[in-house]
Motif scaffolding. Structure first.
Motif, PDB file in Angstrom:
ATOM      1  N   ALA A  58      -4.442 -70.727  46.914  1.00 22.66           N
ATOM      2  CA  ALA A  58      -5.616 -70.120  47.559  1.00 22.66           C
ATOM      3  C   ALA A  58      -5.433 -68.626  47.790  1.00 22.66           C
ATOM      4  O   ALA A  58      -6.368 -67.847  47.624  1.00 22.66           O
ATOM      5  N   LYS A  59      -4.214 -68.200  48.165  1.00 22.22           N
ATOM      6  CA  LYS A  59      -4.017 -66.772  48.450  1.00 22.22           C
ATOM      7  C   LYS A  59      -4.298 -65.906  47.226  1.00 22.22           C
ATOM      8  O   LYS A  59      -4.779 -64.795  47.337  1.00 22.22           O
ATOM      9  N   ALA A  60      -4.002 -66.436  46.034  1.00 24.02           N
ATOM     10  CA  ALA A  60      -4.266 -65.675  44.811  1.00 24.02           C
ATOM     11  C   ALA A  60      -5.759 -65.436  44.640  1.00 24.02           C
ATOM     12  O   ALA A  60      -6.186 -64.336  44.262  1.00 24.02           O
ATOM     13  N   PHE A  61      -6.562 -66.440  44.950  1.00 22.27           N
ATOM     14  CA  PHE A  61      -8.017 -66.289  44.856  1.00 22.27           C
ATOM     15  C   PHE A  61      -8.558 -65.389  45.961  1.00 22.27           C
ATOM     16  O   PHE A  61      -9.477 -64.615  45.743  1.00 22.27           O
ATOM     17  N   GLU A  62      -7.969 -65.484  47.142  1.00 20.08           N
ATOM     18  CA  GLU A  62      -8.391 -64.628  48.245  1.00 20.08           C
ATOM     19  C   GLU A  62      -8.076 -63.163  47.943  1.00 20.08           C
ATOM     20  O   GLU A  62      -8.868 -62.276  48.263  1.00 20.08           O
ATOM     21  N   ILE A  63      -6.951 -62.924  47.319  1.00 19.05           N
ATOM     22  CA  ILE A  63      -6.584 -61.551  46.946  1.00 19.05           C
ATOM     23  C   ILE A  63      -7.510 -61.035  45.856  1.00 19.05           C
ATOM     24  O   ILE A  63      -7.886 -59.874  45.843  1.00 19.05           O
ATOM     25  N   GLU A  64      -7.924 -61.922  44.968  1.00 19.38           N
ATOM     26  CA  GLU A  64      -8.863 -61.541  43.919  1.00 19.38           C
ATOM     27  C   GLU A  64     -10.191 -61.099  44.532  1.00 19.38           C
ATOM     28  O   GLU A  64     -10.830 -60.167  44.063  1.00 19.38           O
ATOM     29  N   GLN A  65     -10.599 -61.769  45.618  1.00 24.30           N
ATOM     30  CA  GLN A  65     -11.856 -61.453  46.293  1.00 24.30           C
ATOM     31  C   GLN A  65     -11.760 -60.186  47.138  1.00 24.30           C
ATOM     32  O   GLN A  65     -12.676 -59.413  47.206  1.00 24.30           O
ATOM     33  N   ASP A  66     -10.651 -60.015  47.833  1.00 24.45           N
ATOM     34  CA  ASP A  66     -10.476 -58.883  48.747  1.00 24.45           C
ATOM     35  C   ASP A  66      -9.003 -58.516  48.744  1.00 24.45           C
ATOM     36  O   ASP A  66      -8.188 -59.203  49.334  1.00 24.45           O
ATOM     37  N   ARG A  67      -8.659 -57.454  48.109  1.00 29.09           N
ATOM     38  CA  ARG A  67      -7.248 -57.111  47.926  1.00 29.09           C
ATOM     39  C   ARG A  67      -6.576 -56.540  49.165  1.00 29.09           C
ATOM     40  O   ARG A  67      -5.387 -56.352  49.185  1.00 29.09           O
ATOM     41  N   ASP A  68      -7.317 -56.227  50.210  1.00 23.12           N
ATOM     42  CA  ASP A  68      -6.710 -55.734  51.445  1.00 23.12           C
ATOM     43  C   ASP A  68      -5.990 -56.883  52.139  1.00 23.12           C
ATOM     44  O   ASP A  68      -6.557 -57.960  52.330  1.00 23.12           O
ATOM     45  N   ILE A  69      -4.750 -56.658  52.505  1.00 24.96           N
ATOM     46  CA  ILE A  69      -3.966 -57.679  53.198  1.00 24.96           C
ATOM     47  C   ILE A  69      -3.215 -57.045  54.362  1.00 24.96           C
ATOM     48  O   ILE A  69      -3.131 -55.823  54.485  1.00 24.96           O
ATOM     49  N   CYS A  70      -2.665 -57.895  55.183  1.00 23.29           N
ATOM     50  CA  CYS A  70      -1.776 -57.475  56.258  1.00 23.29           C
ATOM     51  C   CYS A  70      -0.553 -58.381  56.212  1.00 23.29           C
ATOM     52  O   CYS A  70      -0.676 -59.579  55.946  1.00 23.29           O
ATOM     53  N   LEU A  71       0.604 -57.810  56.426  1.00 17.56           N
ATOM     54  CA  LEU A  71       1.856 -58.560  56.534  1.00 17.56           C
ATOM     55  C   LEU A  71       2.458 -58.257  57.887  1.00 17.56           C
ATOM     56  O   LEU A  71       2.511 -57.094  58.296  1.00 17.56           O
ATOM     57  N   THR A  72       2.888 -59.291  58.584  1.00 17.25           N
ATOM     58  CA  THR A  72       3.552 -59.070  59.859  1.00 17.25           C
ATOM     59  C   THR A  72       4.942 -59.694  59.824  1.00 17.25           C
ATOM     60  O   THR A  72       5.150 -60.743  59.224  1.00 17.25           O
ATOM     61  N   PHE A  73       5.872 -59.004  60.456  1.00 20.23           N
ATOM     62  CA  PHE A  73       7.249 -59.477  60.584  1.00 20.23           C
ATOM     63  C   PHE A  73       7.613 -59.383  62.056  1.00 20.23           C
ATOM     64  O   PHE A  73       7.292 -58.392  62.708  1.00 20.23           O
ATOM     65  N   SER A  74       8.297 -60.404  62.573  1.00 19.47           N
ATOM     66  CA  SER A  74       8.718 -60.309  63.967  1.00 19.47           C
ATOM     67  C   SER A  74      10.082 -60.952  64.167  1.00 19.47           C
ATOM     68  O   SER A  74      10.423 -61.941  63.530  1.00 19.47           O
ATOM     69  N   ASN A  75      10.826 -60.331  65.053  1.00 20.22           N
ATOM     70  CA  ASN A  75      12.122 -60.839  65.482  1.00 20.22           C
ATOM     71  C   ASN A  75      12.152 -60.678  66.999  1.00 20.22           C
ATOM     72  O   ASN A  75      12.650 -59.672  67.511  1.00 20.22           O
TER      73      ASN A  75
END
Length: 166
Positions: A58-75
């Motif tokens: 699904a993420k591949a199709f979502e990226i195809e629709q809207d290439r803006d993403i956010c990545l979060t990392f936490s420790n």
């Protein structure tokens, strides 16, 4: 964009966390955001992050629709939090796939590096923010208490920086 020193700082903050949450907009639901864990595969950061993914996911199709993403990392143990935004794409570049291939990735792709569903998610980071507090919990509580008593001061809980551009 980020300087080499800043890229090193970001990498130093996220490299040991390894797993970030990738946020995309769900293609089937208006405005709904979805997050899922993704594991870093690279050993350095130059402004892009790389993740293996099935192209049929699904993420591949979502990226195809809207290439803006956010990545979060936490420790939370070390009080490190990083939010990165950028543009994503799915690559079929075999050299890129070969470059980061390892036994852990192989466990997810039973047909190996030549799996027709195998893709590399490439995220070009363009902005972000990070929080890094070296203070232990006792020092943080002291800072909060001090701030409560001295209304003109805000608690000093560590480093916070925004960076990048659209």
């Amino acid at each position: 964009m980020s300087s080499p020193e800043h890229k090193k700082l970001i990498w130093d903050l996220i490299k040991d966390i390894k797993v970030g949450m990738l946020v995309t907009q769900d293609e089937n639901e208006d405005g709904v955001m979805r997050a899922r864990p993704m594991s870093l595969v690279q050993d350095a950061y130059d402004g892009s992050l790389f993740f293996y993914t099935p192209k049929s996911d699904a993420k591949a199709f979502e990226i195809e629709q809207d290439r803006d993403i956010c990545l979060t990392f936490s420790n939370p143990k070390d009080n490190v939090y990083v939010s990165l935004s950028g543009k994503a794409k799915i690559s079929e570049d075999q050299n890129l796939i070969d470059r980061y291939w390892n036994p852990w990735v192989a466990a997810w792709f039973k047909n190996g590096k030549k799996d027709p569903d195998l893709g590399m998610l490439v995220v070009k980071i363009n902005k972000g923010e990070h929080w890094d507090s070296k203070n232990n919990k006792l020092v943080q509580l002291f800072e909060i208490a001090k701030s409560s008593l001295i209304k003109s001061e805000t608690p000093n809980l560590g480093e916070n920086e925004k960076f990048g551009t659209e």
